[in-house]
Motif scaffolding. Sequence first.
Motif, PDB file in Angstrom:
ATOM      1  N   SER A 111       0.829  -1.213   0.000  1.00  0.00           N
ATOM      2  CA  SER A 111       0.000   0.000   0.000  1.00  0.00           C
ATOM      3  C   SER A 111       0.862   1.262   0.000  1.00  0.00           C
ATOM      4  CB  SER A 111      -0.882  -0.003   1.258  1.00  0.00           C
ATOM      5  OG  SER A 111      -0.046  -0.133   2.403  1.00  0.00           O
ATOM      6  N   GLY A 112       2.178   1.098   0.093  1.00  0.00           N
ATOM      7  CA  GLY A 112       3.050   2.251   0.310  1.00  0.00           C
ATOM      8  C   GLY A 112       3.505   2.977  -0.949  1.00  0.00           C
ATOM      9  N   ASP A 113       4.218   4.059  -0.683  1.00  0.00           N
ATOM     10  CA  ASP A 113       4.677   4.969  -1.724  1.00  0.00           C
ATOM     11  C   ASP A 113       5.620   4.283  -2.726  1.00  0.00           C
ATOM     12  OD1 ASP A 113       5.134   7.746  -2.636  1.00  0.00           O
ATOM     13  OD2 ASP A 113       7.170   7.376  -1.929  1.00  0.00           O
ATOM     14  N   LEU A 114       6.618   3.600  -2.221  1.00  0.00           N
ATOM     15  CA  LEU A 114       7.613   2.995  -3.113  1.00  0.00           C
ATOM     16  C   LEU A 114       6.992   1.896  -3.972  1.00  0.00           C
ATOM     17  CD1 LEU A 114      10.738   3.027  -3.722  1.00  0.00           C
ATOM     18  CD2 LEU A 114      10.844   0.984  -2.303  1.00  0.00           C
ATOM     19  N   ALA A 115       6.118   1.113  -3.350  1.00  0.00           N
ATOM     20  CA  ALA A 115       5.473   0.012  -4.084  1.00  0.00           C
ATOM     21  C   ALA A 115       4.690   0.579  -5.274  1.00  0.00           C
ATOM     22  CB  ALA A 115       4.564  -0.767  -3.154  1.00  0.00           C
ATOM     23  N   LYS A 116       3.914   1.620  -4.991  1.00  0.00           N
ATOM     24  CA  LYS A 116       3.078   2.201  -6.048  1.00  0.00           C
ATOM     25  C   LYS A 116       3.925   2.894  -7.115  1.00  0.00           C
ATOM     26  CE  LYS A 116       0.208   3.999  -2.861  1.00  0.00           C
ATOM     27  NZ  LYS A 116      -0.767   4.801  -2.177  1.00  0.00           N
ATOM     28  N   LYS A 117       4.900   3.654  -6.621  1.00  0.00           N
ATOM     29  CA  LYS A 117       5.685   4.503  -7.527  1.00  0.00           C
ATOM     30  C   LYS A 117       6.674   3.703  -8.367  1.00  0.00           C
ATOM     31  CE  LYS A 117       8.350   7.456  -5.474  1.00  0.00           C
ATOM     32  NZ  LYS A 117       8.823   8.282  -4.360  1.00  0.00           N
ATOM     33  N   LYS A 118       7.281   2.705  -7.754  1.00  0.00           N
ATOM     34  CA  LYS A 118       8.412   2.043  -8.426  1.00  0.00           C
ATOM     35  C   LYS A 118       8.239   0.541  -8.657  1.00  0.00           C
ATOM     36  CE  LYS A 118      11.303   5.536  -8.855  1.00  0.00           C
ATOM     37  NZ  LYS A 118      11.750   5.968 -10.167  1.00  0.00           N
ATOM     38  N   ILE A 119       7.791  -0.190  -7.627  1.00  0.00           N
ATOM     39  CA  ILE A 119       7.904  -1.651  -7.721  1.00  0.00           C
ATOM     40  C   ILE A 119       6.873  -2.243  -8.684  1.00  0.00           C
ATOM     41  CG2 ILE A 119       8.014  -3.808  -6.418  1.00  0.00           C
ATOM     42  CD1 ILE A 119       8.757  -2.017  -3.971  1.00  0.00           C
ATOM     43  N   ILE A 243      14.291  -9.241  -1.046  1.00  0.00           N
ATOM     44  CA  ILE A 243      14.907  -7.942  -1.361  1.00  0.00           C
ATOM     45  C   ILE A 243      14.632  -7.021  -0.182  1.00  0.00           C
ATOM     46  CG2 ILE A 243      14.906  -5.951  -2.898  1.00  0.00           C
ATOM     47  CD1 ILE A 243      14.046  -7.714  -5.164  1.00  0.00           C
ATOM     48  N   VAL A 244      15.695  -6.442   0.347  1.00  0.00           N
ATOM     49  CA  VAL A 244      15.539  -5.553   1.496  1.00  0.00           C
ATOM     50  C   VAL A 244      15.854  -4.139   1.045  1.00  0.00           C
ATOM     51  CG1 VAL A 244      16.220  -5.143   3.888  1.00  0.00           C
ATOM     52  CG2 VAL A 244      16.371  -7.440   2.951  1.00  0.00           C
ATOM     53  N   GLU A 245      14.930  -3.235   1.347  1.00  0.00           N
ATOM     54  CA  GLU A 245      15.150  -1.821   1.000  1.00  0.00           C
ATOM     55  C   GLU A 245      16.005  -1.156   2.069  1.00  0.00           C
ATOM     56  OE1 GLU A 245      15.035   0.692  -0.853  1.00  0.00           O
ATOM     57  OE2 GLU A 245      13.919   0.003  -2.591  1.00  0.00           O
ATOM     58  N   LYS A 246      16.695  -0.122   1.697  1.00  0.00           N
ATOM     59  CA  LYS A 246      17.418   0.656   2.684  1.00  0.00           C
ATOM     60  C   LYS A 246      16.428   1.429   3.553  1.00  0.00           C
ATOM     61  CE  LYS A 246      18.796   4.946   1.171  1.00  0.00           C
ATOM     62  NZ  LYS A 246      17.710   5.861   0.807  1.00  0.00           N
ATOM     63  N   LEU A 278      22.714   1.560  -7.984  1.00  0.00           N
ATOM     64  CA  LEU A 278      23.523   0.588  -8.722  1.00  0.00           C
ATOM     65  C   LEU A 278      22.784   0.065  -9.952  1.00  0.00           C
ATOM     66  CD1 LEU A 278      25.263  -1.480  -5.909  1.00  0.00           C
ATOM     67  CD2 LEU A 278      26.165   0.402  -7.254  1.00  0.00           C
ATOM     68  N   GLY A 279      21.478   0.279  -9.987  1.00  0.00           N
ATOM     69  CA  GLY A 279      20.701  -0.170 -11.144  1.00  0.00           C
ATOM     70  C   GLY A 279      20.558   0.916 -12.202  1.00  0.00           C
ATOM     71  N   LYS A 280      21.120   2.074 -11.966  1.00  0.00           N
ATOM     72  CA  LYS A 280      20.976   3.162 -12.950  1.00  0.00           C
ATOM     73  C   LYS A 280      21.920   2.925 -14.124  1.00  0.00           C
ATOM     74  CE  LYS A 280      18.988   6.497  -9.866  1.00  0.00           C
ATOM     75  NZ  LYS A 280      17.768   7.174 -10.256  1.00  0.00           N
ATOM     76  N   GLU A 281      21.419   3.260 -15.293  1.00  0.00           N
ATOM     77  CA  GLU A 281      22.142   2.955 -16.528  1.00  0.00           C
ATOM     78  C   GLU A 281      23.581   3.491 -16.521  1.00  0.00           C
ATOM     79  OE1 GLU A 281      20.658   1.067 -18.975  1.00  0.00           O
ATOM     80  OE2 GLU A 281      22.645   1.046 -19.864  1.00  0.00           O
ATOM     81  N   LEU A 282      23.736   4.722 -16.113  1.00  0.00           N
ATOM     82  CA  LEU A 282      25.074   5.335 -16.187  1.00  0.00           C
ATOM     83  C   LEU A 282      26.025   4.773 -15.136  1.00  0.00           C
ATOM     84  CD1 LEU A 282      26.308   7.818 -17.926  1.00  0.00           C
ATOM     85  CD2 LEU A 282      24.040   6.982 -18.397  1.00  0.00           C
ATOM     86  N   VAL A 283      25.472   4.320 -14.044  1.00  0.00           N
ATOM     87  CA  VAL A 283      26.321   3.716 -13.014  1.00  0.00           C
ATOM     88  C   VAL A 283      26.799   2.352 -13.527  1.00  0.00           C
ATOM     89  CG1 VAL A 283      26.420   2.931 -10.617  1.00  0.00           C
ATOM     90  CG2 VAL A 283      25.155   5.016 -11.183  1.00  0.00           C
ATOM     91  N   ASP A 514      13.985   1.795 -15.922  1.00  0.00           N
ATOM     92  CA  ASP A 514      14.154   2.281 -14.563  1.00  0.00           C
ATOM     93  C   ASP A 514      15.066   1.324 -13.787  1.00  0.00           C
ATOM     94  OD1 ASP A 514      12.948   4.252 -12.520  1.00  0.00           O
ATOM     95  OD2 ASP A 514      12.877   2.313 -11.499  1.00  0.00           O
ATOM     96  N   ALA A 515      15.808   1.888 -12.833  1.00  0.00           N
ATOM     97  CA  ALA A 515      16.755   1.075 -12.049  1.00  0.00           C
ATOM     98  C   ALA A 515      16.067  -0.122 -11.388  1.00  0.00           C
ATOM     99  CB  ALA A 515      17.406   1.951 -10.986  1.00  0.00           C
ATOM    100  N   TYR A 516      14.833   0.088 -10.943  1.00  0.00           N
ATOM    101  CA  TYR A 516      14.142  -1.009 -10.242  1.00  0.00           C
ATOM    102  C   TYR A 516      13.859  -2.181 -11.175  1.00  0.00           C
ATOM    103  CZ  TYR A 516      13.722   1.677  -5.986  1.00  0.00           C
ATOM    104  OH  TYR A 516      14.014   2.361  -4.830  1.00  0.00           O
ATOM    105  N   GLU A 517      13.711  -1.924 -12.454  1.00  0.00           N
ATOM    106  CA  GLU A 517      13.486  -3.027 -13.406  1.00  0.00           C
ATOM    107  C   GLU A 517      14.712  -3.928 -13.430  1.00  0.00           C
ATOM    108  OE1 GLU A 517      12.192  -1.648 -17.306  1.00  0.00           O
ATOM    109  OE2 GLU A 517      11.274   0.076 -16.321  1.00  0.00           O
ATOM    110  N   ARG A 518      15.857  -3.301 -13.619  1.00  0.00           N
ATOM    111  CA  ARG A 518      17.104  -4.060 -13.709  1.00  0.00           C
ATOM    112  C   ARG A 518      17.320  -4.871 -12.424  1.00  0.00           C
ATOM    113  NH1 ARG A 518      21.000  -2.320 -16.927  1.00  0.00           N
ATOM    114  NH2 ARG A 518      20.311  -0.170 -16.755  1.00  0.00           N
ATOM    115  N   LEU A 519      17.082  -4.209 -11.290  1.00  0.00           N
ATOM    116  CA  LEU A 519      17.391  -4.858 -10.011  1.00  0.00           C
ATOM    117  C   LEU A 519      16.417  -5.991  -9.710  1.00  0.00           C
ATOM    118  CD1 LEU A 519      18.361  -1.597  -8.151  1.00  0.00           C
ATOM    119  CD2 LEU A 519      19.895  -3.463  -8.767  1.00  0.00           C
ATOM    120  N   LEU A 520      15.150  -5.775 -10.023  1.00  0.00           N
ATOM    121  CA  LEU A 520      14.180  -6.860  -9.824  1.00  0.00           C
ATOM    122  C   LEU A 520      14.520  -8.051 -10.709  1.00  0.00           C
ATOM    123  CD1 LEU A 520      10.891  -4.847  -9.457  1.00  0.00           C
ATOM    124  CD2 LEU A 520      11.528  -6.769  -7.995  1.00  0.00           C
ATOM    125  N   LEU A 521      14.867  -7.755 -11.933  1.00  0.00           N
ATOM    126  CA  LEU A 521      15.209  -8.838 -12.861  1.00  0.00           C
ATOM    127  C   LEU A 521      16.422  -9.609 -12.344  1.00  0.00           C
ATOM    128  CD1 LEU A 521      14.766 -10.259 -15.544  1.00  0.00           C
ATOM    129  CD2 LEU A 521      16.179  -8.535 -16.637  1.00  0.00           C
TER     130      LEU A 521
END
Length: 589
Positions: A111-119, A243-246, A278-283, A514-521
Amino acid sequence: MATNLSPFATSVIATSLWNTPHQFSRFSTLPEKANFSLWVSRIRSINGARKRFQLKSSNGHPLDAVPLQEGLAGIPPAKNHFGSQLGEENFPISQSEHVESTLSITVVGASGDLAKKKIFPALFALYYEDCLPKNFVVFGYARSKMTSEELRNMISKTLTCRIDKSANCKDKMDQFLKRCFYHSGQYDSEEHFSELDCKLKEKEVGKLSNRLFYLSIPPNIFVDVVRCASLRASSANGWTRVIVEKPFGRDSESSGELTRCLKQYLAEEQIFRIDHYLGKELVENLSVLRFSNLVFEPLWCRNYIRNVQLIFSEDFGTEGRGGYFNNYGIIRDIMQNHLLQILALFAMETPVSLDAEDIRNEKVKVLRSMRPLQLEDVVVGQYKGHSKGGKSYPAYIDDPTVPQDSLTPTFAAAALFINNARWDGVPFLMKAGKALHTKRAEIRVQFRHVPGNLYKRNFGTDLDKATNELVLRVQPDEAIYLKINNKVPGLGMRLDRSDLNLLYRARYTREIPDAYERLLLDAIEGERRLFIRSDELVAAWDLFTPLLNELEERKIAPELYPYGSRGPVGAHYLAAKHNVRWGDLSSED
Ligand SMILES: NC(=O)C1=CN([C@@H]2O[C@H](COP(=O)(O)OP(=O)(O)OC[C@H]3O[C@@H](n4cnc5c(N)ncnc54)[C@H](OP(=O)(O)O)[C@@H]3O)[C@@H](O)[C@H]2O)C=CC1
Ligand SMILES: O=C1O[C@H](COP(=O)(O)O)[C@@H](O)[C@H](O)[C@H]1O
């Protein structure tokens, strides 16, 4: 070793053994329990399967993961929840090789912000790109009362289609949403996780189940959830990962305690500590740039690099997250993790291979070589209210969830040094702030002056400005550019500064994931390269904890800066003390 771990953890060690022959030596007790030659022949069959399997994770390197879309030539022998023995009787090979697998992803804190926005959007994007296995379901779990239909309604509002790939998007969304379900429960209730387990089993019936839990919840409930999920909802026959979030603690002690608690229920191999930078393209491109181009690597050392700058700025404040932020501050929120991870990647030696452990081994060496951070090498700031163009912007302490006398920094700049042969004496300057004039994240590398420069007098007075600078703009508008000196065309001899510019949007039409795509995969594929290992975390906290304690014990007051400004002036004095000029200040940037 395995005997002290929970059944859940033991099954994962078995998974690791199963997938990577070289790990036999690390956990040598387990194979002894099984028939060794059987293990070896299975590993051979897995290796055969790998050759046919099209890897989709972010690393172009063979994975430790069991291929998800193949038949299951890689099922680990597992202990069940009641602790029965590992061995053939639980996993007759004849069955396992023909069982179809399924993936169940549970977003805890749905129900939270990160889940809705990113995950959820990232999961949909992976589905849309055909990166999820044929059989998968997504479960949302939180305390809020909601039906599955209500969850679908909620997440449908945040799913988007790529601009470059919108064909059939609506259909795909509907198909994705049909695979999403919801279960309401308390985070510390084993009973509620047992109910979740039943619901997962209904979807997984007859298949080998792999389960991924995403902890998108405040950190104080991480351990409760891991305990309940591990005891009541871990997979009985496939892998289970979390997966543990910071934030992973707020200092060395609390982080150590968190790790210790998590490891009561999980093996390190099951824990995927996410740092989304770490999941960002340029990183990701940082290592490619350095290790696949001859022109950079020879210059990557103290002989040629004058300083390195790691810059993060946001043009908005802590709006809505003041409660969380006030307990952490910008150093814990951005520097100790995102910027330090980039620094480690930037500065590491060439890893033996692209294998996750080889890369993380090199990163941890950098972190452990850092010179202790001195208070005099740090500047902290906090934004104050400001009015501009008839609009007023709030101060940090105007947030009702923030105490009026808060000393929490919303800005920090620091000079760090790496005590090793490659980087001795080179300042690595970090700067991170909220409510600044711009939103940007970049890595800047300023090179030394050209010795005995023939064109010295053609530069005018500011020779500093005429040194080469390599910029990796992580966001927005991803780019890699190198500032060089060139001659202005014409009969005279006047020098100019130009950029050799790889601007991603000009070079590639494809939208950047998005970074979360790469990291989830990667978590699904079992690729750990972009996740933080526990020893990296220890080293990162060991670097920052003494400084954080000193700031807090001495009640260091942050320098106030207006909302929307470039931050405290102190950051410029700090840079000047180390003979550095912040690279993001020049007009052409
Ligand atoms: N939001 C962001 O942009 C980022 C967040 N993170 C991290 O991700 C995690 C999730 O972030 P975010 O979604 O913003 O968090 P939220 O504050 O939105 O919390 C997520 C869910 O957890 C439940 N929850 C909230 N507070 C409590 C509490 N005190 N006790 C028990 N349950 C609670 C709520 O669900 P319910 O009441 O339905 O149970 C809530 O919907 C956090 O660890 C955060 O630090 C990391 C990077 C960025
Ligand atoms: O981890 C965090 O990151 C965000 C910034 O992420 P970005 O991908 O949008 O750059 C930051 O706003 C937040 O405070 C922090 O917790």
